[in-house]
Design a protein around this motif. Structure first.
Motif, PDB file in Angstrom:
ATOM      1  N   ALA A  54       0.831  -1.216   0.000  1.00 24.57           N
ATOM      2  CA  ALA A  54       0.000   0.000   0.000  1.00 24.57           C
ATOM      3  C   ALA A  54       0.862   1.261   0.000  1.00 24.57           C
ATOM      4  CB  ALA A  54      -0.930  -0.004   1.218  1.00 24.57           C
ATOM      5  N   GLN A  55       1.950   1.249   0.791  1.00 20.02           N
ATOM      6  CA  GLN A  55       2.852   2.421   0.800  1.00 20.02           C
ATOM      7  C   GLN A  55       3.475   2.622  -0.581  1.00 20.02           C
ATOM      8  OE1 GLN A  55       5.514   1.105   3.953  1.00 20.02           O
ATOM      9  NE2 GLN A  55       4.979   2.867   5.229  1.00 20.02           N
ATOM     10  N   ALA A  56       3.925   1.523  -1.169  1.00 18.68           N
ATOM     11  CA  ALA A  56       4.564   1.624  -2.484  1.00 18.68           C
ATOM     12  C   ALA A  56       3.551   2.092  -3.529  1.00 18.68           C
ATOM     13  CB  ALA A  56       5.171   0.279  -2.880  1.00 18.68           C
ATOM     14  N   GLN A  57       2.377   1.497  -3.531  1.00 19.09           N
ATOM     15  CA  GLN A  57       1.351   1.875  -4.512  1.00 19.09           C
ATOM     16  C   GLN A  57       1.001   3.360  -4.393  1.00 19.09           C
ATOM     17  OE1 GLN A  57      -0.187   0.921  -7.225  1.00 19.09           O
ATOM     18  NE2 GLN A  57      -1.634   2.642  -7.171  1.00 19.09           N
ATOM     19  N   GLU A  58       0.915   3.851  -3.166  1.00 18.49           N
ATOM     20  CA  GLU A  58       0.570   5.267  -2.980  1.00 18.49           C
ATOM     21  C   GLU A  58       1.591   6.166  -3.705  1.00 18.49           C
ATOM     22  OE1 GLU A  58       0.969   6.903   1.056  1.00 18.49           O
ATOM     23  OE2 GLU A  58      -0.872   8.030   0.692  1.00 18.49           O
ATOM     24  N   VAL A  59       2.879   5.860  -3.510  1.00 16.34           N
ATOM     25  CA  VAL A  59       3.907   6.707  -4.134  1.00 16.34           C
ATOM     26  C   VAL A  59       3.923   6.504  -5.657  1.00 16.34           C
ATOM     27  CG1 VAL A  59       6.335   7.348  -4.160  1.00 16.34           C
ATOM     28  CG2 VAL A  59       5.264   6.646  -2.014  1.00 16.34           C
ATOM     29  N   HIS A  60       3.741   5.265  -6.089  1.00 19.82           N
ATOM     30  CA  HIS A  60       3.676   5.026  -7.538  1.00 19.82           C
ATOM     31  C   HIS A  60       2.523   5.822  -8.169  1.00 19.82           C
ATOM     32  CE1 HIS A  60       6.480   1.447  -8.357  1.00 19.82           C
ATOM     33  NE2 HIS A  60       6.712   1.842  -7.118  1.00 19.82           N
ATOM     34  N   GLY A  61       1.437   5.926  -7.438  1.00 18.26           N
ATOM     35  CA  GLY A  61       0.292   6.716  -7.925  1.00 18.26           C
ATOM     36  C   GLY A  61       0.676   8.188  -8.072  1.00 18.26           C
ATOM     37  N   TRP A  62       1.414   8.711  -7.093  1.00 17.18           N
ATOM     38  CA  TRP A  62       1.862  10.117  -7.194  1.00 17.18           C
ATOM     39  C   TRP A  62       2.791  10.296  -8.385  1.00 17.18           C
ATOM     40  CZ3 TRP A  62       3.394   9.930  -1.340  1.00 17.18           C
ATOM     41  CH2 TRP A  62       2.252  10.087  -0.551  1.00 17.18           C
TER      42      TRP A  62
END
Ligand code: PEP
Length: 256
Positions: free
Chosen positions: A184-192
């Motif tokens: 979830a942490q990684a996905q959040e940054v990938h989304g940004w």
């Protein structure tokens, strides 16, 4: 969901002599030399590029990459290696702006940008690394920093050039520490990152650009990380130094 082909890269850092690198690459080719589920890149030290090139010659899904490059074509830059030299050595990719380069060799976004432009002009595909330190994360600055690294590192590139760019999100606190970002942490940054790419280059480029995750990736966490909608593969350090384990990561990271 966009149809992005996964890309798994192994960054061997300052490890392996020529003979050791050749043996590792040969063992890896035995594992996944015929695997076609994703793109694979091996990034040995400069001195082992030739040995690895020979070992992967028959494996068409495995490409050669370097860990750094200089932006000038030639000249009085003692200790540096040019894009042309890397092409000549058989490289298709080059890692640019790895956090260890930023930390120990003072690389900044404008230097990353010069290197990315030189790589693209010379026909190398840059893997452009971004990521925050723990201090930045704890202070709530991850989004701002990563957006700035993307905007600075990729400034002035064309949409056409972006087709050859791979981005790697590597939280510095997760590199070589055994501490992985949660999916979830990684996905959040990938989304940004993808949103920043959209602002800079438009939706088509943003949707097509591959964004790897890196930071203590291992076979047991690859599938979940790479299963996130905006994670398109992995940049792997320590776990790429062992053929069977890295092959397991490759198999687990291939999607769609
Ligand atoms: C890296 O250096 O790019 C990296 C992700 O290292 P590790 O997998 O060892 O954390």
């Amino acid at each position: 969901m966009a149809n992005r082909r996964s890309i798994i890269a192994g960054n061997w850092k300052m490890n392996k002599t020529g003979a050791e690198a050749r043996a590792l690459a040969e063992a890896f080719v035995k594992e996944v030399g015929a695997f076609s589920g994703c793109d694979i890149v091996l990034c040995p030290p400069f001195t082992a590029l030739e040995a690895v090139r020979a070992a992967i010659a028959g494996a068409k899904n495995i490409a050669l990459g370097a860990q750094n490059v200089h932006f000038e074509a030639s000249g009085a830059y003692t200790g540096e290696i040019s894009v042309g030299m890397l092409k000549d050595a058989g490289c298709a990719y080059v890692i640019i702006g790895h956090s260890e380069r930023r930390q120990y060799f003072a690389e900044c976004d404008s230097l990353v940008n010069k290197k990315a432009k030189a790589a693209l002009a010379g026909g190398l595909k840059p893997i452009v690394c971004v990521g925050e330190t723990l201090d930045v994360r704890d202070a709530g600055g991850t989004e701002k920093l990563v957006r700035a690294q993307i905007a600075g590192g990729l400034a002035g590139l064309t949409a056409e050039q972006m087709a050859s760019v791979v981005v790697a999100y590597e939280p510095v606190w997760a590199i070589g520490t055994g501490r992985t970002a949660t999916p979830a942490q990684a996905q959040e940054v990938h989304g940004w990152i993808r949103d920043e790419l959209k602002k800079l280059f438009g939706p088509a480029v943003a949707g097509a650009t591959r964004i790897q995750y890196g930071g203590s990736v291992k076979a047991s966490n690859t599938a979940e990380l790479c299963g996130q909608p905006d994670i398109d593969g992995a940049l792997v350090g320590g776990a790429s130094l062992e053929a069977k384990g890295f092959a397991d990561i490759v198999r687990a990271g291939a999607k769609g």
